[in-house]
Design an enzyme around this catalytic site. Structure first.
Site, PDB file in Angstrom:
ATOM      1  N   GLY A  98       0.831  -1.208   0.000  1.00  0.00           N
ATOM      2  CA  GLY A  98       0.000   0.000   0.000  1.00  0.00           C
ATOM      3  C   GLY A  98       0.859   1.249   0.000  1.00  0.00           C
ATOM      4  O   GLY A  98       2.088   1.185   0.117  1.00  0.00           O
ATOM      5  N   THR A 111       1.086   3.763   2.170  1.00  0.00           N
ATOM      6  CA  THR A 111       1.734   4.184   3.418  1.00  0.00           C
ATOM      7  C   THR A 111       2.954   3.309   3.699  1.00  0.00           C
ATOM      8  O   THR A 111       4.030   3.821   4.048  1.00  0.00           O
ATOM      9  CB  THR A 111       0.735   4.114   4.597  1.00  0.00           C
ATOM     10  OG1 THR A 111      -0.524   4.618   4.166  1.00  0.00           O
ATOM     11  CG2 THR A 111       1.226   4.926   5.776  1.00  0.00           C
ATOM     12  N   ASP A 139       3.299  -2.098   8.339  1.00  0.00           N
ATOM     13  CA  ASP A 139       2.276  -2.233   7.297  1.00  0.00           C
ATOM     14  C   ASP A 139       1.211  -1.159   7.474  1.00  0.00           C
ATOM     15  O   ASP A 139       1.064  -0.579   8.557  1.00  0.00           O
ATOM     16  CB  ASP A 139       1.645  -3.635   7.363  1.00  0.00           C
ATOM     17  CG  ASP A 139       1.062  -4.084   6.031  1.00  0.00           C
ATOM     18  OD1 ASP A 139       0.892  -3.244   5.129  1.00  0.00           O
ATOM     19  OD2 ASP A 139       0.774  -5.288   5.887  1.00  0.00           O
ATOM     20  N   GLY A 140       0.469  -0.919   6.428  1.00  0.00           N
ATOM     21  CA  GLY A 140      -0.640   0.030   6.463  1.00  0.00           C
ATOM     22  C   GLY A 140      -1.924  -0.656   6.904  1.00  0.00           C
ATOM     23  O   GLY A 140      -1.930  -1.829   7.282  1.00  0.00           O
ATOM     24  N   ASP A 165      -6.546  -0.310   6.321  1.00  0.00           N
ATOM     25  CA  ASP A 165      -7.701   0.410   5.767  1.00  0.00           C
ATOM     26  C   ASP A 165      -8.518   1.050   6.877  1.00  0.00           C
ATOM     27  O   ASP A 165      -9.177   2.064   6.669  1.00  0.00           O
ATOM     28  CB  ASP A 165      -8.562  -0.555   4.947  1.00  0.00           C
ATOM     29  CG  ASP A 165      -7.761  -1.138   3.802  1.00  0.00           C
ATOM     30  OD1 ASP A 165      -7.243  -0.336   3.002  1.00  0.00           O
ATOM     31  OD2 ASP A 165      -7.586  -2.362   3.738  1.00  0.00           O
ATOM     32  N   GLY A 222      -6.450  -5.258   3.525  1.00  0.00           N
ATOM     33  CA  GLY A 222      -6.763  -5.991   2.306  1.00  0.00           C
ATOM     34  C   GLY A 222      -7.278  -5.120   1.184  1.00  0.00           C
ATOM     35  O   GLY A 222      -7.652  -5.632   0.131  1.00  0.00           O
ATOM     36  N   GLY A 226      -5.617  -3.485  -0.743  1.00  0.00           N
ATOM     37  CA  GLY A 226      -4.743  -3.733  -1.886  1.00  0.00           C
ATOM     38  C   GLY A 226      -4.713  -5.194  -2.294  1.00  0.00           C
ATOM     39  O   GLY A 226      -3.925  -5.589  -3.160  1.00  0.00           O
ATOM     40  N   GLU A 285       0.018 -10.498   4.044  1.00  0.00           N
ATOM     41  CA  GLU A 285       0.191  -9.520   5.127  1.00  0.00           C
ATOM     42  C   GLU A 285      -0.081 -10.158   6.481  1.00  0.00           C
ATOM     43  O   GLU A 285       0.620  -9.895   7.460  1.00  0.00           O
ATOM     44  CB  GLU A 285      -0.739  -8.322   4.906  1.00  0.00           C
ATOM     45  CG  GLU A 285      -0.292  -7.447   3.749  1.00  0.00           C
ATOM     46  CD  GLU A 285      -1.293  -6.372   3.389  1.00  0.00           C
ATOM     47  OE1 GLU A 285      -0.869  -5.347   2.843  1.00  0.00           O
ATOM     48  OE2 GLU A 285      -2.507  -6.544   3.632  1.00  0.00           O
ATOM     49  N   LYS A 297      -7.976   6.925   9.169  1.00  0.00           N
ATOM     50  CA  LYS A 297      -8.257   5.480   9.221  1.00  0.00           C
ATOM     51  C   LYS A 297      -8.725   5.030  10.609  1.00  0.00           C
ATOM     52  O   LYS A 297      -9.133   3.887  10.777  1.00  0.00           O
ATOM     53  CB  LYS A 297      -6.993   4.690   8.842  1.00  0.00           C
ATOM     54  CG  LYS A 297      -6.393   5.037   7.481  1.00  0.00           C
ATOM     55  CD  LYS A 297      -7.128   4.367   6.364  1.00  0.00           C
ATOM     56  CE  LYS A 297      -6.523   4.605   4.997  1.00  0.00           C
ATOM     57  NZ  LYS A 297      -5.325   3.827   4.747  1.00  0.00           N
TER      58      LYS A 297
HETATM   59  C1  5RP Z   1      -3.148  -3.918   1.240  1.00  0.00           C
HETATM   60  C2  5RP Z   1      -3.420  -3.260   2.550  1.00  0.00           C
HETATM   61  C3  5RP Z   1      -2.937  -1.854   2.716  1.00  0.00           C
HETATM   62  O1  5RP Z   1      -2.030  -1.815   3.766  1.00  0.00           O
HETATM   63  C4  5RP Z   1      -4.130  -0.983   2.997  1.00  0.00           C
HETATM   64  O2  5RP Z   1      -5.032  -1.102   1.910  1.00  0.00           O
HETATM   65  C5  5RP Z   1      -3.736   0.471   3.211  1.00  0.00           C
HETATM   66  O3  5RP Z   1      -3.251   1.016   2.013  1.00  0.00           O
HETATM   67  P1  5RP Z   1      -2.846   2.560   1.931  1.00  0.00           P
HETATM   68  O4  5RP Z   1      -1.692   2.755   2.861  1.00  0.00           O
HETATM   69  O5  5RP Z   1      -2.496   2.766   0.479  1.00  0.00           O
HETATM   70  O6  5RP Z   1      -4.061   3.361   2.357  1.00  0.00           O
HETATM   71  O7  5RP Z   1      -3.988  -3.819   3.456  1.00  0.00           O
HETATM   72  O8  5RP Z   1      -3.733  -5.189   1.193  1.00  0.00           O
END
Ligand code: 5RP
Length: 236
Positions: free
Chosen positions: A30, A32, A86-87, A89, A100, A102, A108, A126
């Site tokens: 993602g 972030t 990790d990022g 949603d 998820g 992405g 993940e 978020k």
């Molecule tokens: C991918 C994810 C990402 O970490 C989530 O969608 C956040 O993405 P972003 O940082 O672009 O908002 O879970 O599967």
């Protein structure tokens, strides 16, 4: 750079402070998480960090790592990771998260479970009082089981749809050869119960509910970074 993008970057900077030389790091997917990968790469190039290895959670994370100069490894070689960044949603005050967006939720979650320290980074938008409020829950599904799983998820009270991509006709196929159902449950009253109900459906490979994984979260705001810490450390 918009304030949201700057906030993501600030959150990533705080998370990367936890990376020490010699660490094996889970690299999230993602936009972030990509900031974190780029910052790790910059610190390797400047000599602040050395002997770093990354385990990417997706092709996107792997490509970011290659372009940032972060050497890669696998869970076969390093089944326990020092940390992962990790990022998300959506995240709640207990550090439970929905992931998820992405489509990388399966890898993940495997990486989250393998990490001694799991850090979520996101912009402050978020943060939610209750998971599921305004955020659909991704569920990775075996293609063979798609329709029965879809019906069972609807039977649990969700409006559910198979995720379609752009740039390709038909459904999104994950990097594991599976499909994604995005399920709108509204605010989820009991995430642990829902997780158990979903995982009990044959054909559900994994859900985007990340319950009890995160130790720390850094949420970038317009002014700075908010730090949330889990009350009890998990055992790994
Ligand atoms: C991918 C994810 C990402 O970490 C989530 O969608 C956040 O993405 P972003 O940082 O672009 O908002 O879970 O599967």
């Amino acid at each position: 750079m918009s304030w949201v993008e700057a906030a993501k970057r600030r959150a990533a900077e705080r998370a990367v402070e936890h990376v020490e030389s010699g660490a094996v790091v889970g690299l999230g997917s993602g936009s972030t998480a990509a900031h974190a990968i780029r910052i790790i790469g910059a610190r390797i190039r400047s000599g602040e960090l050395d002997d770093i290895l990354g385990v990417p959670t997706s092709l996107q994370a792997a490509a970011e790592a290659v372009s940032a100069g972060v050497p890669l490894t696998t869970l076969d070689e390093h089944p326990v990771l020092d940390l992962a960044i990790d990022g998300a949603d959506q995240i709640d005050g207990e550090l439970n998260a929905i992931k998820g967006g992405g489509g990388a939720l399966l890898r993940e979650k495997v990486v989250a479970a393998a990490s001694k320290l799991y850090i979520i980074i996101a912009d402050g938008t978020k943060l939610a009082a209750r998971l599921g409020e305004g955020c659909r829950l991704p569920v990775e599904v075996l293609p063979f089981a798609l329709v029965p799983v879809l019906q069972r998820i609807e039977g649990l009270g969700a409006e559910a749809a198979v995720r379609s991509g752009s740039g390709k006709l038909g459904p999104v196929v994950t990097e594991n050869g599976n499909l994604i159902i995005d399920a709108d449950f509204g605010a989820i009253a009991d995430p642990a119960r829902l997780e158990a109900q979903l995982k009990a459906i044959p054909g559900v490979i994994e859900t985007g509910l990340f319950l009890g994984y995160a130790d720390l979260a850094y949420l970038g705001t317009e002014e700075g970074v908010r730090r949330l810490a889990r009350r009890r450390r998990k055992a790994i």
